[in-house]
Design a protein around this motif. Structure first.
Motif, PDB file in Angstrom:
ATOM      1  N   GLY A  33       1.075  -1.457   0.074  1.00  0.00           N
ATOM      2  CA  GLY A  33      -0.005   0.095   0.217  1.00  0.00           C
ATOM      3  C   GLY A  33       0.576   1.025   0.200  1.00  0.00           C
ATOM      4  O   GLY A  33       0.249   1.980  -1.106  1.00  0.00           O
ATOM      5  N   LEU A  34       2.084   1.162   0.264  1.00  0.00           N
ATOM      6  CA  LEU A  34       2.279   2.436   0.956  1.00  0.00           C
ATOM      7  C   LEU A  34       3.718   2.667  -0.408  1.00  0.00           C
ATOM      8  O   LEU A  34       3.387   3.382  -0.892  1.00  0.00           O
ATOM      9  N   ARG A  35       3.750   1.580  -0.941  1.00  0.00           N
ATOM     10  CA  ARG A  35       4.841   1.071  -2.793  1.00  0.00           C
ATOM     11  C   ARG A  35       3.384   1.768  -3.298  1.00  0.00           C
ATOM     12  O   ARG A  35       4.037   3.319  -4.161  1.00  0.00           O
ATOM     13  N   ALA A  36       2.566   1.932  -3.473  1.00  0.00           N
ATOM     14  CA  ALA A  36       1.309   2.757  -4.089  1.00  0.00           C
ATOM     15  C   ALA A  36       0.690   4.259  -4.332  1.00  0.00           C
ATOM     16  O   ALA A  36       1.041   4.883  -5.295  1.00  0.00           O
ATOM     17  N   ALA A  37       1.072   4.496  -2.761  1.00  0.00           N
ATOM     18  CA  ALA A  37       0.701   5.899  -2.046  1.00  0.00           C
ATOM     19  C   ALA A  37       2.428   6.494  -2.670  1.00  0.00           C
ATOM     20  O   ALA A  37       1.648   7.824  -3.405  1.00  0.00           O
ATOM     21  N   ALA A  38       3.161   6.255  -3.280  1.00  0.00           N
ATOM     22  CA  ALA A  38       4.702   5.977  -2.974  1.00  0.00           C
ATOM     23  C   ALA A  38       4.390   7.065  -5.074  1.00  0.00           C
ATOM     24  O   ALA A  38       4.783   8.219  -5.359  1.00  0.00           O
ATOM     25  N   ARG A  39       3.270   5.862  -5.679  1.00  0.00           N
ATOM     26  CA  ARG A  39       3.930   5.899  -7.111  1.00  0.00           C
ATOM     27  C   ARG A  39       2.668   7.149  -7.376  1.00  0.00           C
ATOM     28  O   ARG A  39       2.282   7.372  -8.600  1.00  0.00           O
ATOM     29  N   ASP A  40       1.695   7.858  -6.328  1.00  0.00           N
ATOM     30  CA  ASP A  40       0.645   8.174  -6.835  1.00  0.00           C
ATOM     31  C   ASP A  40       0.783   9.490  -7.019  1.00  0.00           C
ATOM     32  O   ASP A  40       1.370  10.431  -5.523  1.00  0.00           O
ATOM     33  N   GLY A  41       1.449  10.163  -7.836  1.00  0.00           N
ATOM     34  CA  GLY A  41       2.621  11.107  -7.962  1.00  0.00           C
ATOM     35  C   GLY A  41       3.885  11.472  -7.984  1.00  0.00           C
ATOM     36  O   GLY A  41       4.392  12.509  -8.129  1.00  0.00           O
ATOM     37  N   GLU A  42       4.734   9.991  -8.431  1.00  0.00           N
ATOM     38  CA  GLU A  42       5.894   9.888  -8.328  1.00  0.00           C
ATOM     39  C   GLU A  42       6.628  10.753  -6.865  1.00  0.00           C
ATOM     40  O   GLU A  42       7.456  11.261  -7.411  1.00  0.00           O
ATOM     41  N   LEU A  43       6.067  10.434  -5.928  1.00  0.00           N
ATOM     42  CA  LEU A  43       6.818  11.314  -4.951  1.00  0.00           C
ATOM     43  C   LEU A  43       8.147  11.639  -4.922  1.00  0.00           C
ATOM     44  O   LEU A  43       8.891  12.430  -3.816  1.00  0.00           O
ATOM     45  N   TRP A  44       8.779  10.245  -4.955  1.00  0.00           N
ATOM     46  CA  TRP A  44      10.044  10.732  -4.612  1.00  0.00           C
ATOM     47  C   TRP A  44      10.817  11.031  -5.710  1.00  0.00           C
ATOM     48  O   TRP A  44      12.586  11.507  -5.370  1.00  0.00           O
ATOM     49  N   THR A  45      10.544  12.050  -6.427  1.00  0.00           N
ATOM     50  CA  THR A  45      10.928  12.791  -7.223  1.00  0.00           C
ATOM     51  C   THR A  45      11.044  13.846  -7.114  1.00  0.00           C
ATOM     52  O   THR A  45      11.838  14.707  -6.894  1.00  0.00           O
ATOM     53  N   LEU A  46      10.332  14.136  -5.728  1.00  0.00           N
ATOM     54  CA  LEU A  46      10.468  15.649  -5.406  1.00  0.00           C
ATOM     55  C   LEU A  46      11.582  15.740  -3.839  1.00  0.00           C
ATOM     56  O   LEU A  46      12.098  14.940  -3.861  1.00  0.00           O
ATOM     57  N   HIS A 166      21.552  21.122   8.311  1.00  0.00           N
ATOM     58  CA  HIS A 166      21.144  20.084   9.556  1.00  0.00           C
ATOM     59  C   HIS A 166      20.997  18.509   8.575  1.00  0.00           C
ATOM     60  O   HIS A 166      21.015  17.993   9.623  1.00  0.00           O
ATOM     61  N   ALA A 167      20.889  18.960   7.150  1.00  0.00           N
ATOM     62  CA  ALA A 167      20.506  17.309   7.705  1.00  0.00           C
ATOM     63  C   ALA A 167      20.751  17.082   5.944  1.00  0.00           C
ATOM     64  O   ALA A 167      20.818  18.003   5.192  1.00  0.00           O
ATOM     65  N   LEU A 168      20.762  16.215   5.710  1.00  0.00           N
ATOM     66  CA  LEU A 168      21.305  15.459   4.084  1.00  0.00           C
ATOM     67  C   LEU A 168      20.078  15.073   3.741  1.00  0.00           C
ATOM     68  O   LEU A 168      19.720  14.448   3.873  1.00  0.00           O
ATOM     69  N   ARG A 169      20.074  15.889   2.155  1.00  0.00           N
ATOM     70  CA  ARG A 169      18.747  15.776   1.428  1.00  0.00           C
ATOM     71  C   ARG A 169      19.148  14.300   0.623  1.00  0.00           C
ATOM     72  O   ARG A 169      21.015  14.302   0.446  1.00  0.00           O
ATOM     73  N   ARG A 170      18.174  14.069   0.028  1.00  0.00           N
ATOM     74  CA  ARG A 170      18.829  12.583  -1.643  1.00  0.00           C
ATOM     75  C   ARG A 170      19.445  12.698  -2.124  1.00  0.00           C
ATOM     76  O   ARG A 170      20.379  11.656  -2.861  1.00  0.00           O
ATOM     77  N   ASP A 171      19.464  13.643  -2.975  1.00  0.00           N
ATOM     78  CA  ASP A 171      20.489  14.607  -4.007  1.00  0.00           C
ATOM     79  C   ASP A 171      22.445  14.992  -3.559  1.00  0.00           C
ATOM     80  O   ASP A 171      22.354  15.242  -4.168  1.00  0.00           O
TER      81      ASP A 171
END
Length: 204
Positions: A33-46, A166-171
């Motif tokens: 379910g969490l995978r489907a939620a993440a795919r809804d808008g391809e949120l990992w690209t933000l 303060h914190a590392l981003r994914r990029d």
């Protein structure tokens, strides 16, 4: 007697429900379910969020569980259908001073700007202040996540300041973190405002 007053007793997992939204302790059973939620808008690209890519969801859940008792993660679930809408957490839980934060929050795009986030905040804040006995509840966000900052400010949280570098981003870049908080004495007014906002959404 509230839990935060007893450092030896971690916050117990709990299920909370209101207005068709249920918060369940996050576990491996929520992975699909969490995978489907993440795919809804391809949120990992933000750039300014920490939403996992679909293939990283199992590790994301495992990390959340490993962070107990300092973090208690929830799956945000549609109570009627059982669909996972996203996730949120209590984190940076410090029982000795009755402080905790709400964060690691994200929802599938189709459920953003709905009553879901307001309902989750009402559930988590009510539990934090009225059951756990929190003295202060914190929220934080990326300095470039202007939408998140606006949403936190609409809750009525006070801006405490900015933690630079303060914190590392994914990029690979390092973010500044904007810190907010709500004190126990401010909760009754904020609770009334959250209920008012939900009434405008047609939820009672």
């Amino acid at each position: 007697m509230n839990q935060l007053a007893h450092p030896a007793a971690p916050i117990a997992p709990v299920t909370l429900e209101l207005h068709g939204v249920r918060l369940e302790p996050l576990g491996p059973q929520h992975a699909d379910g969490l995978r489907a939620a993440a795919r809804d808008g391809e949120l990992w690209t933000l750039r300014v969020t920490s939403v996992p890519e679909p293939e990283q969801v199992d590790a994301y859940i495992a990390t959340a569980l490993e962070m107990r008792p300092g973090r208690l993660a929830f799956a945000v679930v549609d109570a009627a259908s059982g669909t996972v809408l996203g996730t949120t957490s209590y984190h940076d839980i410090v029982p000795t001073i009755a402080r905790l934060e709400i964060g690691y929050t994200w929802y599938g795009k189709s459920h953003q700007r709905s009553h879901v986030n307001t309902t989750c905040k009402l559930l988590l804040m009510t539990h934090a202040f009225e059951t756990l006995g929190a003295a202060l509840l914190g929220l934080r966000t990326d300095n470039f996540n202007f939408a998140s900052q606006a949403a936190i400010e609409r809750l009525g949280a006070k801006k405490d300041g900015v933690l630079r570098h303060h914190a590392l981003r994914r990029d690979g870049t390092v973010r500044d973190t904007v810190m907010y908080s709500i004190a126990a004495g401010e909760w009754p007014e904020i609770k009334a405002q959250l209920r008012y906002k939900l009434a405008l959404h047609g939820t009672r």
